[in-house]
Design a protein around this motif. Structure first.
Motif, PDB file in Angstrom:
ATOM      1  N   ALA A 191       0.837  -1.199   0.000  1.00 43.70           N
ATOM      2  CA  ALA A 191       0.000   0.000   0.000  1.00 43.70           C
ATOM      3  C   ALA A 191       0.870   1.245   0.000  1.00 43.70           C
ATOM      4  CB  ALA A 191      -0.928   0.007   1.211  1.00 43.70           C
ATOM      5  N   SER A 192       0.365   2.295  -0.640  1.00 45.45           N
ATOM      6  CA  SER A 192       1.104   3.554  -0.698  1.00 45.45           C
ATOM      7  C   SER A 192       0.132   4.697  -0.940  1.00 45.45           C
ATOM      8  CB  SER A 192       2.137   3.511  -1.832  1.00 45.45           C
ATOM      9  OG  SER A 192       2.769   4.776  -1.983  1.00 45.45           O
ATOM     10  N   THR A 193       0.571   5.898  -0.586  1.00 46.30           N
ATOM     11  CA  THR A 193      -0.217   7.089  -0.888  1.00 46.30           C
ATOM     12  C   THR A 193       0.030   7.566  -2.312  1.00 46.30           C
ATOM     13  OG1 THR A 193       1.549   8.497  -0.016  1.00 46.30           O
ATOM     14  CG2 THR A 193      -0.215   7.859   1.521  1.00 46.30           C
ATOM     15  N   GLU A 194       1.010   6.988  -2.978  1.00 44.77           N
ATOM     16  CA  GLU A 194       1.380   7.411  -4.328  1.00 44.77           C
ATOM     17  C   GLU A 194       0.987   6.343  -5.348  1.00 44.77           C
ATOM     18  OE1 GLU A 194       5.371   8.975  -4.751  1.00 44.77           O
ATOM     19  OE2 GLU A 194       5.502   9.251  -2.576  1.00 44.77           O
ATOM     20  N   LEU A 195       0.145   6.724  -6.292  1.00 43.37           N
ATOM     21  CA  LEU A 195      -0.321   5.788  -7.316  1.00 43.37           C
ATOM     22  C   LEU A 195       0.834   5.248  -8.145  1.00 43.37           C
ATOM     23  CD1 LEU A 195      -2.639   4.405  -8.820  1.00 43.37           C
ATOM     24  CD2 LEU A 195      -2.870   6.474 -10.226  1.00 43.37           C
ATOM     25  N   SER A 196       1.800   6.092  -8.461  1.00 49.62           N
ATOM     26  CA  SER A 196       2.924   5.655  -9.292  1.00 49.62           C
ATOM     27  C   SER A 196       3.697   4.519  -8.625  1.00 49.62           C
ATOM     28  CB  SER A 196       3.865   6.825  -9.592  1.00 49.62           C
ATOM     29  OG  SER A 196       4.360   7.390  -8.384  1.00 49.62           O
TER      30      SER A 196
END
Length: 278
Positions: free
Chosen positions: A60-65
């Motif tokens: 999981a991440s806050t950045e789509l890239s």
């Protein structure tokens, strides 16, 4: 796994956009049903939501890239607040052009809203789950656009069945009625529990005891009805002995059809509000 909750065997990479209450319910349901956590990635702007996904060993991440690095997305699931969609969706147009399936559990937005942003060729399913999905005992209405094929329909149905029952709608116009019955419906049931609790207190039960009996009675009756075939009117009649206590109560509730009439008015009001908000 029980017959009611078979394992999900898929070779599909899922991008879950949003991991709040509904996103977490979906994620937990998929993992419980055997979906490989390596096939799921999560993107969310909230650190708490990211932490929830990571606690389940899901990337999981806050950045789509970052989420998309080395990950070929087959299915995008939107579990975000509807007011955020207009600014969020354009970032996913490339995935739509690449043939990914799109599924949204965001309330209120029409299929045409998504098609206007993602393109008319997008493969899209609109879903309306309800609150008990949080404990995998909900029911979800699913409505596909014309681009959804039978195999894609089965995939989406299997995944949404991880949080409860599913029902397919062929007419999107029925979504407001479904929302009024099952989406808003838990609030009607909670009101019933409130009323039973207060009534129990008035006839002498201590508050916590009245609440315990009210909750257990509604939960048990609902579970019994769900597992019994036939008309629920027959179940009501089974509880009702001529001249008994239930008869005395139902003579009040069923007088002039007041109880059912109020429910019908409530569902109609919710349906009409849905039409206006769409």
């Amino acid at each position: 796994m029980s017959a009611m909750a078979p394992e999900i065997s898929i070779d599909t990479n899922i991008l879950l956009v949003g991991c709040g209450n509904m996103g977490q319910a979906l994620l937990g349901g998929w993992l419980a049903r055997g979906v490989d956590r390596k096939r799921i990635r999560v993107v969310d702007l909230e650190a708490g939501a990211i932490g929830s996904a990571q606690s389940l060993n899901v990337f999981a991440s806050t950045e789509l890239s970052k989420v998309l690095e080395g990950f070929d997305v087959d299915l995008v699931v939107f579990a975000v607040k509807p007011q955020n969609l207009e600014t969020l969706l354009p970032a996913y147009c490339e995935l739509a052009d690449g043939g990914a399936i799109f599924l949204s559990v965001a309330a209120g937005k029409l299929i045409s809203f998504y098609e206007d942003i993602l393109g008319k060729t997008v493969v899209f399913v609109r879903a309306m789950p309800n609150m008990p999905a949080a404990i995998h005992q909900g029911i979800t209405a699913l409505c596909p656009n014309s681009n959804v094929q039978s195999s894609q329909r089965k995939l989406v149905g299997d995944l949404m069945a991880a949080i409860g029952e599913i029902a397919w709608l062929e007419e999107e116009g029925l979504m407001d009625a479904v929302t009024a019955v099952s989406g808003s419906g838990p609030a009607y049931v909670f009101l019933l529990i409130e009323g039973l609790t207060e009534a129990g207190i008035e006839v002498g039960l201590e508050g916590e005891l009245a609440r315990q009996f009210a909750k257990a009675t509604v939960a048990g009756a609902g579970a019994y009805a769900a597992q019994t075939e036939g008309d629920v009117a027959e179940l009501r009649q089974q509880v009702t002995s001529p001249g008994g206590t239930t008869t005395a109560a139902l003579e009040i509730l069923m007088a002039d059809d007041v109880f059912k009439s109020l429910l019908k008015q409530a569902v109609r009001a919710a349906t009409d509000r849905g039409h206006k908000l769409a």
